[in-house]
Design an enzyme around this catalytic site. Structure first.
Site, PDB file in Angstrom:
ATOM      1  N   ASP A  56       0.794  -1.388   0.062  1.00 12.20           N
ATOM      2  CA  ASP A  56       0.027  -0.028  -0.057  1.00 12.20           C
ATOM      3  C   ASP A  56       0.934   1.311  -0.070  1.00 12.20           C
ATOM      4  O   ASP A  56       1.359   1.889   1.071  1.00 12.20           O
ATOM      5  CB  ASP A  56      -0.974  -0.099   1.143  1.00 12.20           C
ATOM      6  CG  ASP A  56      -2.013   0.969   1.334  1.00 12.20           C
ATOM      7  OD1 ASP A  56      -2.017   1.812   0.310  1.00 12.20           O
ATOM      8  OD2 ASP A  56      -2.328   1.212   2.301  1.00 12.20           O
TER       9      ASP A  56
HETATM   10  C1  SPV Z   1      -6.829   2.181   4.185  1.00  7.26           C
HETATM   11  O1  SPV Z   1      -7.767   1.439   4.692  1.00  7.26           O
HETATM   12  O2  SPV Z   1      -6.343   1.944   2.971  1.00  7.26           O
HETATM   13  C2  SPV Z   1      -6.577   3.399   4.644  1.00  7.26           C
HETATM   14  C3  SPV Z   1      -6.793   3.131   6.268  1.00  7.26           C
HETATM   15  O3  SPV Z   1      -6.392   4.224   4.435  1.00  7.26           O
HETATM   16  S1  SPV Z   1      -5.196   2.829   6.750  1.00  7.26           S
HETATM   17  O4  SPV Z   1      -4.711   1.318   6.424  1.00  7.26           O
HETATM   18  O5  SPV Z   1      -5.287   2.590   8.299  1.00  7.26           O
HETATM   19  O6  SPV Z   1      -4.421   3.923   6.669  1.00  7.26           O
HETATM   20 MG    MG Z   2      -5.663   3.832   2.371  1.00  7.56          MG
END
Ligand code: SPV
Ligand code: MG
Length: 286
Positions: A56
């Site tokens: 991510d």
């Molecule tokens: C997501 O769910 O992608 C978010 C929340 O942005 S977090 O992973 O907590 O950043």
């Molecule tokens: Mg996110």
């Protein structure tokens, strides 16, 4: 004709309704979110990245995120709130993104004030933020680009995540709403809700506050709402449950050479047909 999902979400927020959303990454997980009774689906960048088996970290492209959000939107009646990271670039990218997401019937997009490329909020310390001026430019560009009055843009501040404190989170949140944001997501990776609630306690209520209690999971929706939060997002629990279940089931089947021992804890074929909506195609029973 039914009002758009964006209009429904906007009206619910204006009426002071609490919105509880859960994260999803595809049509199936969105449908499970709806079936569990949530008010909205959070098209999570963390879940969608995980479902592509990549970090991510601004690696999945806007088109891929949009494909996932479209599939979710087509699978449910509840609104989609699409996590659009930092808007995939600068204000021109935000403008393009808003047009594409709105055209697909996505109710709301959420952009965050981290610099591109972003990293998931739970990685490392002191992540760099855009300046308030840079980020409010993006908000204004996004709001100028929407074609309907109903579509919502949520501005997310990572001030607490990057260690800049409650006053900076507040200053940013106020500027973001003044620039046109329809709601503010204030994120935190604290083990308790204290810092989020300290910010919420100083908030003048000029727009709804959204929180993501991933690390402060002992706080309940009721407790957060009692302090002034309006939207609570359980951002990643569907995929975390799925990963555990898929991993342990596959390992057991491989080890035993049979599915006999897992049959009573996996979904039946009929449950999958029901989720697909196979009943609309023909009469099947398994
Ligand atoms: C997501 O769910 O992608 C978010 C929340 O942005 S977090 O992973 O907590 O950043
Ligand atoms: Mg996110």
């Amino acid at each position: 004709m039914l009002p758009s999902k964006a209009k429904r979400l906007r009206d619910e927020l204006a009426a002071g309704k609490t919105i509880v959303a859960a994260g999803a990454h595809d049509g199936l997980s969105a449908r499970l979110v709806e079936a569990a009774g949530f008010d909205a689906v959070w098209a999570s960048s963390f879940e969608i990245s995980t479902s592509h088996a990549v970090p991510d970290a601004s690696i999945v492209t806007m088109s891929e995120y949009l494909d996932a959000a479209r599939s979710m939107n087509q699978s449910v009646r509840i609104p989609i709130i699409a996590d659009c990271d930092n808007g995939f670039g600068n204000s021109t990218n935000v403008s393009y993104m808003v047009r594409r997401y709105e055209a697909e019937g996505i109710a709301a997009v959420c952009i965050e004030d981290k610099r591109f490329p972003k990293l998931n909020s739970f990685i490392g310390e002191g992540q760099a933020l855009e300046t308030i001026e840079e980020f409010t430019d993006k908000i204004r560009a996004g709001k100028r680009s929407q074609q309907t009055e109903e579509f919502l843009l949520i501005a997310r501040t990572e001030a607490l995540i990057s260690g800049q404190g409650v006053d900076e989170a507040l200053r940013r949140a106020e500027s973001y709403v003044d620039a046109g944001a329809d709601a503010v997501l204030v994120h935190s990776k604290s083990r308790t809700a204290d810092e989020v609630l300290s910010m919420v306690g100083k908030w003048d209520g000029r727009a709804p506050i959204v929180v993501v209690p991933t690390t402060y999971y002992e706080s309940t929706v009721e407790e957060l709402v009692a302090e002034g939060v309006q939207v609570v997002i359980f951002a990643n629990h569907a995929i975390r449950a799925a990963v555990r279940a898929m991993g342990s089931t596959l390992a057991e089947v491989r080890r035993r050479g049979t599915t006999a021992s897992v049959e009573d804890r996996i979904a039946t074929l009929q449950e999958l047909f029901d989720l697909q909506g196979m009943g609309d195609v023909g009469q099947l029973s398994v």
